[in-house]
Write a protein that holds these residues in place. Structure first.
Motif, PDB file in Angstrom:
ATOM      1  N   TYR A   1       0.843  -1.210   0.000  1.00 18.87           N
ATOM      2  CA  TYR A   1       0.000   0.000   0.000  1.00 18.87           C
ATOM      3  C   TYR A   1       0.873   1.253   0.000  1.00 18.87           C
ATOM      4  O   TYR A   1       0.626   2.194  -0.754  1.00 18.87           O
ATOM      5  CB  TYR A   1      -0.901  -0.010   1.228  1.00 18.87           C
ATOM      6  N   SER A   2       1.885   1.258   0.819  1.00 20.33           N
ATOM      7  CA  SER A   2       2.727   2.445   0.952  1.00 20.33           C
ATOM      8  C   SER A   2       4.143   2.035   1.350  1.00 20.33           C
ATOM      9  O   SER A   2       4.341   1.038   2.038  1.00 20.33           O
ATOM     10  CB  SER A   2       2.141   3.386   2.002  1.00 20.33           C
TER      11      SER A   2
ATOM     12  N   THR B   1       6.219   9.322   3.260  1.00 18.86           N
ATOM     13  CA  THR B   1       5.628   8.120   2.665  1.00 18.86           C
ATOM     14  C   THR B   1       5.529   8.263   1.159  1.00 18.86           C
ATOM     15  O   THR B   1       5.473   9.378   0.617  1.00 18.86           O
ATOM     16  CB  THR B   1       4.223   7.862   3.223  1.00 18.86           C
TER      17      THR B   1
ATOM     18  N   ARG C   1       3.073   6.503  -1.700  1.00 14.04           N
ATOM     19  CA  ARG C   1       1.971   5.595  -1.983  1.00 14.04           C
ATOM     20  C   ARG C   1       2.328   4.757  -3.207  1.00 14.04           C
ATOM     21  O   ARG C   1       2.582   5.294  -4.292  1.00 14.04           O
ATOM     22  CB  ARG C   1       0.705   6.400  -2.240  1.00 14.04           C
TER      23      ARG C   1
ATOM     24  N   GLN D   1       4.199  -1.213   3.985  1.00 16.54           N
ATOM     25  CA  GLN D   1       2.977  -1.616   4.689  1.00 16.54           C
ATOM     26  C   GLN D   1       1.936  -2.046   3.660  1.00 16.54           C
ATOM     27  O   GLN D   1       1.887  -1.510   2.545  1.00 16.54           O
ATOM     28  CB  GLN D   1       2.434  -0.482   5.569  1.00 16.54           C
TER      29      GLN D   1
ATOM     30  N   SER E   1      -1.362  -2.006   4.294  1.00 16.98           N
ATOM     31  CA  SER E   1      -2.622  -1.293   4.491  1.00 16.98           C
ATOM     32  C   SER E   1      -2.340  -0.091   5.375  1.00 16.98           C
ATOM     33  O   SER E   1      -1.460  -0.139   6.241  1.00 16.98           O
ATOM     34  CB  SER E   1      -3.651  -2.206   5.161  1.00 16.98           C
ATOM     35  N   SER E   2      -3.118   0.969   5.164  1.00 18.80           N
ATOM     36  CA  SER E   2      -2.970   2.144   6.020  1.00 18.80           C
ATOM     37  C   SER E   2      -3.351   1.845   7.461  1.00 18.80           C
ATOM     38  O   SER E   2      -2.971   2.592   8.369  1.00 18.80           O
ATOM     39  CB  SER E   2      -3.823   3.290   5.488  1.00 18.80           C
TER      40      SER E   2
ATOM     41  N   HIS F   1       0.720  -1.353  10.728  1.00 22.28           N
ATOM     42  CA  HIS F   1       2.055  -0.793  10.869  1.00 22.28           C
ATOM     43  C   HIS F   1       2.911  -1.231   9.679  1.00 22.28           C
ATOM     44  O   HIS F   1       2.524  -2.090   8.889  1.00 22.28           O
ATOM     45  CB  HIS F   1       2.694  -1.301  12.167  1.00 22.28           C
ATOM     46  N   TYR F   2       4.064  -0.623   9.570  1.00 27.00           N
ATOM     47  CA  TYR F   2       5.008  -1.069   8.560  1.00 27.00           C
ATOM     48  C   TYR F   2       5.546  -2.435   8.975  1.00 27.00           C
ATOM     49  O   TYR F   2       6.206  -2.574   9.998  1.00 27.00           O
ATOM     50  CB  TYR F   2       6.143  -0.058   8.415  1.00 27.00           C
TER      51      TYR F   2
END
Length: 119
Positions: A32-33, A50, A52, A99, A101-102, A105-106
């Motif tokens: 995700y990011s 970050t 995206r 990560q 998903s938002s 956590h990473y």
């Protein structure tokens, strides 16, 4: 799972530039990011911003805004951290992380690369 391999650290004089690379492999379609972080000796790890993964949107911490830039080479599954106008206080170990998903956590981290800025 995702594997992250960083490169590009080194020694640079104040005012100079460096570009760090973070190459992802594995389940990259699930990313995700990507985040960039650094940790100076004796200090906590700090988030730099970050990237995206799907649309390239970026955010930057105030401490690096205007000096650091995130980018990506899709063909190489690599994200970059371009650092300009480096200062001695930028000396740290730099990490990339991913990560899925938002809301999470990473979960996945690179091995870190040392950046040393001399005055």
């Amino acid at each position: 799972q995702v594997q992250l391999v960083e490169s590009g650290g080194g020694l640079v004089q104040a005012g100079g530039s460096l570009r760090l690379s973070c190459t992802a492999s594995g389940s990259i379609w699930s990313i995700y990011s990507m985040g960039w972080f650094r940790q100076a000796p004796g200090k906590d790890r700090v988030a730099l911003g970050t990237f995206r993964w799907r649309n390239g949107d970026t955010t930057y911490a105030d401490s690096v805004k205007g000096r650091f830039t995130f980018s990506r080479d899709n063909a190489k599954n690599t994200v970059y951290l371009q650092m300009n106008s480096l200062k001695p206080e930028d000396t740290a170990v730099y990490y990339c992380a991913a990560q899925f998903s938002s809301a999470l956590h990473y979960q996945y981290w690179g091995q870190g690369t040392q950046v040393t800025v001399s005055s």
